[in-house]
Design a protein around this motif. Sequence first.
Motif, PDB file in Angstrom:
ATOM      1  N   ILE A 131       0.838  -1.202   0.000  1.00  0.00           N
ATOM      2  CA  ILE A 131       0.000   0.000   0.000  1.00  0.00           C
ATOM      3  C   ILE A 131       0.872   1.251   0.000  1.00  0.00           C
ATOM      4  CG2 ILE A 131      -1.696   1.291   1.339  1.00  0.00           C
ATOM      5  CD1 ILE A 131      -2.782  -1.383   2.332  1.00  0.00           C
ATOM      6  N   GLU A 132       1.902   1.238   0.813  1.00  0.00           N
ATOM      7  CA  GLU A 132       2.791   2.404   0.881  1.00  0.00           C
ATOM      8  C   GLU A 132       3.502   2.635  -0.448  1.00  0.00           C
ATOM      9  OE1 GLU A 132       6.891   4.153   1.882  1.00  0.00           O
ATOM     10  OE2 GLU A 132       6.409   2.105   1.265  1.00  0.00           O
ATOM     11  N   PHE A 133       3.867   1.556  -1.161  1.00  0.00           N
ATOM     12  CA  PHE A 133       4.527   1.683  -2.456  1.00  0.00           C
ATOM     13  C   PHE A 133       3.607   2.325  -3.476  1.00  0.00           C
ATOM     14  CE2 PHE A 133       5.479  -0.144  -6.654  1.00  0.00           C
ATOM     15  CZ  PHE A 133       6.786   0.288  -6.810  1.00  0.00           C
ATOM     16  N   LEU A 134       2.363   1.884  -3.530  1.00  0.00           N
ATOM     17  CA  LEU A 134       1.414   2.468  -4.480  1.00  0.00           C
ATOM     18  C   LEU A 134       1.157   3.941  -4.163  1.00  0.00           C
ATOM     19  CD1 LEU A 134      -1.161  -0.463  -4.763  1.00  0.00           C
ATOM     20  CD2 LEU A 134       0.628   0.168  -6.388  1.00  0.00           C
ATOM     21  N   ALA A 135       0.993   4.245  -2.877  1.00  0.00           N
ATOM     22  CA  ALA A 135       0.742   5.638  -2.492  1.00  0.00           C
ATOM     23  C   ALA A 135       1.951   6.520  -2.764  1.00  0.00           C
ATOM     24  CB  ALA A 135       0.363   5.698  -1.006  1.00  0.00           C
ATOM     25  N   ARG A 136       3.146   6.007  -2.478  1.00  0.00           N
ATOM     26  CA  ARG A 136       4.355   6.810  -2.675  1.00  0.00           C
ATOM     27  C   ARG A 136       4.592   7.085  -4.155  1.00  0.00           C
ATOM     28  NH1 ARG A 136       9.184   7.579   0.273  1.00  0.00           N
ATOM     29  NH2 ARG A 136       8.500   6.107   1.871  1.00  0.00           N
ATOM     30  N   THR A 137       4.475   6.058  -4.994  1.00  0.00           N
ATOM     31  CA  THR A 137       4.710   6.266  -6.422  1.00  0.00           C
ATOM     32  C   THR A 137       3.646   7.168  -7.030  1.00  0.00           C
ATOM     33  OG1 THR A 137       3.540   4.161  -6.811  1.00  0.00           O
ATOM     34  CG2 THR A 137       5.943   4.094  -6.728  1.00  0.00           C
ATOM     35  N   TRP A 138       2.402   7.057  -6.574  1.00  0.00           N
ATOM     36  CA  TRP A 138       1.368   7.960  -7.075  1.00  0.00           C
ATOM     37  C   TRP A 138       1.677   9.398  -6.668  1.00  0.00           C
ATOM     38  CZ3 TRP A 138      -2.120  11.211  -4.561  1.00  0.00           C
ATOM     39  CH2 TRP A 138      -3.126  11.756  -5.359  1.00  0.00           C
ATOM     40  N   TYR A 139       2.154   9.588  -5.445  1.00  0.00           N
ATOM     41  CA  TYR A 139       2.507  10.937  -4.981  1.00  0.00           C
ATOM     42  C   TYR A 139       3.672  11.506  -5.796  1.00  0.00           C
ATOM     43  CZ  TYR A 139       4.239  14.623  -1.912  1.00  0.00           C
ATOM     44  OH  TYR A 139       4.681  15.820  -1.398  1.00  0.00           O
ATOM     45  N   ILE A 140       4.652  10.662  -6.126  1.00  0.00           N
ATOM     46  CA  ILE A 140       5.779  11.130  -6.935  1.00  0.00           C
ATOM     47  C   ILE A 140       5.312  11.550  -8.316  1.00  0.00           C
ATOM     48  CG2 ILE A 140       7.915  10.378  -8.062  1.00  0.00           C
ATOM     49  CD1 ILE A 140       8.486   8.652  -5.633  1.00  0.00           C
ATOM     50  N   SER A 141       4.407  10.772  -8.915  1.00  0.00           N
ATOM     51  CA  SER A 141       3.901  11.125 -10.240  1.00  0.00           C
ATOM     52  C   SER A 141       3.090  12.413 -10.209  1.00  0.00           C
ATOM     53  CB  SER A 141       3.051   9.976 -10.793  1.00  0.00           C
ATOM     54  OG  SER A 141       1.890   9.780  -9.987  1.00  0.00           O
ATOM     55  N   ARG A 142       2.457  12.715  -9.087  1.00  0.00           N
ATOM     56  CA  ARG A 142       1.706  13.969  -8.966  1.00  0.00           C
ATOM     57  C   ARG A 142       2.624  15.148  -8.670  1.00  0.00           C
ATOM     58  NH1 ARG A 142      -3.359  14.275 -10.704  1.00  0.00           N
ATOM     59  NH2 ARG A 142      -3.873  15.773  -9.036  1.00  0.00           N
ATOM     60  N   GLN A 143       3.702  14.880  -7.950  1.00  0.00           N
ATOM     61  CA  GLN A 143       4.618  15.962  -7.588  1.00  0.00           C
ATOM     62  C   GLN A 143       5.482  16.387  -8.767  1.00  0.00           C
ATOM     63  OE1 GLN A 143       7.308  14.868  -4.452  1.00  0.00           O
ATOM     64  NE2 GLN A 143       7.840  16.983  -3.955  1.00  0.00           N
ATOM     65  N   PHE A 144       5.904  15.429  -9.586  1.00  0.00           N
ATOM     66  CA  PHE A 144       6.723  15.727 -10.752  1.00  0.00           C
ATOM     67  C   PHE A 144       5.874  15.469 -12.003  1.00  0.00           C
ATOM     68  CE2 PHE A 144       9.554  14.266  -7.373  1.00  0.00           C
ATOM     69  CZ  PHE A 144      10.436  15.330  -7.292  1.00  0.00           C
ATOM     70  N   LYS A 145       5.539  16.527 -12.700  1.00  0.00           N
ATOM     71  CA  LYS A 145       4.624  16.421 -13.832  1.00  0.00           C
ATOM     72  C   LYS A 145       5.204  15.597 -14.977  1.00  0.00           C
ATOM     73  CE  LYS A 145       1.593  18.985 -11.783  1.00  0.00           C
ATOM     74  NZ  LYS A 145       0.348  18.357 -11.256  1.00  0.00           N
ATOM     75  N   SER A 146       6.520  15.601 -15.115  1.00  0.00           N
ATOM     76  CA  SER A 146       7.138  14.874 -16.222  1.00  0.00           C
ATOM     77  C   SER A 146       7.329  13.391 -15.923  1.00  0.00           C
ATOM     78  CB  SER A 146       8.505  15.486 -16.555  1.00  0.00           C
ATOM     79  OG  SER A 146       9.362  15.424 -15.426  1.00  0.00           O
ATOM     80  N   VAL A 147       6.954  12.956 -14.717  1.00  0.00           N
ATOM     81  CA  VAL A 147       7.131  11.559 -14.311  1.00  0.00           C
ATOM     82  C   VAL A 147       5.754  10.898 -14.257  1.00  0.00           C
ATOM     83  CG1 VAL A 147       7.961   9.993 -12.524  1.00  0.00           C
ATOM     84  CG2 VAL A 147       9.195  12.120 -12.993  1.00  0.00           C
ATOM     85  N   SER A 148       5.572   9.856 -15.036  1.00  0.00           N
ATOM     86  CA  SER A 148       4.315   9.115 -14.997  1.00  0.00           C
ATOM     87  C   SER A 148       4.331   8.142 -13.827  1.00  0.00           C
ATOM     88  CB  SER A 148       4.097   8.363 -16.313  1.00  0.00           C
ATOM     89  OG  SER A 148       5.106   7.385 -16.497  1.00  0.00           O
ATOM     90  N   TRP A 149       3.165   7.550 -13.568  1.00  0.00           N
ATOM     91  CA  TRP A 149       3.075   6.590 -12.466  1.00  0.00           C
ATOM     92  C   TRP A 149       3.976   5.388 -12.749  1.00  0.00           C
ATOM     93  CZ3 TRP A 149      -2.174   4.542 -10.117  1.00  0.00           C
ATOM     94  CH2 TRP A 149      -1.916   4.005  -8.846  1.00  0.00           C
ATOM     95  N   ARG A 150       4.022   4.956 -13.998  1.00  0.00           N
ATOM     96  CA  ARG A 150       4.896   3.833 -14.347  1.00  0.00           C
ATOM     97  C   ARG A 150       6.359   4.195 -14.144  1.00  0.00           C
ATOM     98  NH1 ARG A 150       4.938   1.791 -20.443  1.00  0.00           N
ATOM     99  NH2 ARG A 150       5.888   3.857 -20.624  1.00  0.00           N
ATOM    100  N   ASP A 151       6.731   5.430 -14.530  1.00  0.00           N
ATOM    101  CA  ASP A 151       8.112   5.867 -14.314  1.00  0.00           C
ATOM    102  C   ASP A 151       8.436   5.929 -12.833  1.00  0.00           C
ATOM    103  OD1 ASP A 151       8.406   6.091 -17.034  1.00  0.00           O
ATOM    104  OD2 ASP A 151       7.871   8.222 -17.079  1.00  0.00           O
ATOM    105  N   ALA A 152       7.476   6.368 -12.024  1.00  0.00           N
ATOM    106  CA  ALA A 152       7.698   6.420 -10.585  1.00  0.00           C
ATOM    107  C   ALA A 152       7.876   5.023 -10.003  1.00  0.00           C
ATOM    108  CB  ALA A 152       6.529   7.130  -9.904  1.00  0.00           C
ATOM    109  N   ILE A 153       7.153   4.058 -10.551  1.00  0.00           N
ATOM    110  CA  ILE A 153       7.315   2.672 -10.093  1.00  0.00           C
ATOM    111  C   ILE A 153       8.724   2.177 -10.401  1.00  0.00           C
ATOM    112  CG2 ILE A 153       6.579   0.294 -10.533  1.00  0.00           C
ATOM    113  CD1 ILE A 153       3.736   1.356 -10.853  1.00  0.00           C
TER     114      ILE A 153
END
Length: 537
Positions: A264-286
């Motif tokens: 759960i923490e991994f999904l939430a963290r990567t989603w937050y990274i994708s929202r914080q950095f516009k050029s980073v997609s959720w897949r890239d954050a993963i």
Amino acid sequence: MLSPQLPPARKPLKRRQNLWFERMMAIVALANLGLVFFDLTYIPLRNFWLLGKIKLPLLPTLTLPLPPAPDICKPLGEKPDRATLITACYDRTKGIEAYRDTQAYLDTVNQLKQQLQQNGLQSAAVTQTLRSLREQSTLMVSENWFTVAEKSGTLEKVKDRLRDHIYVENASVAARVVGNNLAQRATFEEGVQRKTKRSTQTAFNIFWSPEYLAQAGAQQELDWFDTHIRHLIQTNYYRSIEENGEFTNQFWLLDAPFVILFAIEFLARTWYISRQFKSVSWRDAIFWRWYDVLLFFPFGILFYSWAWLRIIPVAIRLHQARLVDLERLREQATQGFVGGIAEELTEVVVVQVLSQVQQAIRQGEIVRWLLQPKPNQITVNNVDEIAELISLFIKLTVYQVLPKVQPDVEALLRHNIEAVLNQAPAYQTLKTVPGLSEVPTQLIDRLITEVVQATYSTLTTALEDPIGAELTKRLVQNFGQTLGDEVQQQHVTDELKSLVNDLLEELKLNYVKRSAEVDVETLLEETRQLHQSARKR
């Protein structure tokens, strides 16, 4: 005028909250890693958790007090002769039960102790118990009760210690016990003389006989058994096997809460990274946080022996949470890696580039690209860069270089003109005429100055005049075209290719030779010193 009061900044508070969260999750990950290592080492270290004994080389055995097992953690199967809090509770996870035969053996020894205290050595109950112990000893040796737990070495220790005790330490007492039994006496005497002939069954039969206990001292021998034999037999166990043929391992039940939490923490963290950095997609954050996958990978079910890999994300999290400083370790690891491949990698890159240039020269691609640009060739700004470079070079020479080297040009011209005139008889005669000796020198200086000024004015006028600029441009183009045509002559092209190819080959050989002479450790030390100097500044 008072400046408007700004609201307090929230970034430091947000950073503190993020740091607090990072530290909390790092501690949880560290606890999970501790559980993983405890589980991976539980079977090899079960003897320690059971007995609390540590054997160190060249040092006496250390015994640590371990808490007894409470009623809430009763082990599976028969109650063992000894169980601590750890083994009683965690044996369930590994499917470990008390091995019934060895447990019955120790229970019989305990029964013997009670009968000796109540009835004495000569009672019928004691005789019956000793007979049972001899029979069980024979079965333990012949059937090897320690095979399931993969502790055959423990049985060998039991056999060696008992044989040494009977055939060496108490040989005289055992000899009197054997007495007139010719067959047993012959076997015993052969075992005393030759170590390889010592019978374990004979040793057990002598040890668990009323005559031996009576002469050696029943209490003394039972104390020796508790000190040297009992704890070895206690370590034996039975472990259940699953349908897949593997030993029972319920570690996944303990690991499941951590796996769910970190997933759960991994999904939430990567989603937050994708929202914080516009050029980073959720897949890239993963992919960015790939190492966190090891925290929720179900090692309890798949690839159990690789669960120790969780040390990677745990170490990274501890470093990011500033609980452990791994910067020095990272630098040393990075420098060691770079030092190992830097020389080879650099050589490969440089040699490959030079080889590609050589190939392009041999195939004539560079000459065609420079002198015969194709109509469909891609250009950046629709400008003939070569012509512009020549034009820039001419302007730089006329406006910047010539004014600064004008005295040198005049001195050179003066020297050459004087050298020519000095060879003329008329000039030498003119210098001898009184009053006219300085005239030639003045004429030469004036001539040189006018020539230089006229030449410079002609060049600047040609560049500044539109018609002159156009003529200069045409001259540059014609010069480049003519030069290109001449260079494309077969003999010139072949000679240029050969010379440039040889030059590049020399560059490759000399570069490889110099790189082989360079000490990588010296370069790394120089790099470290530069980093330290940069930090101080």
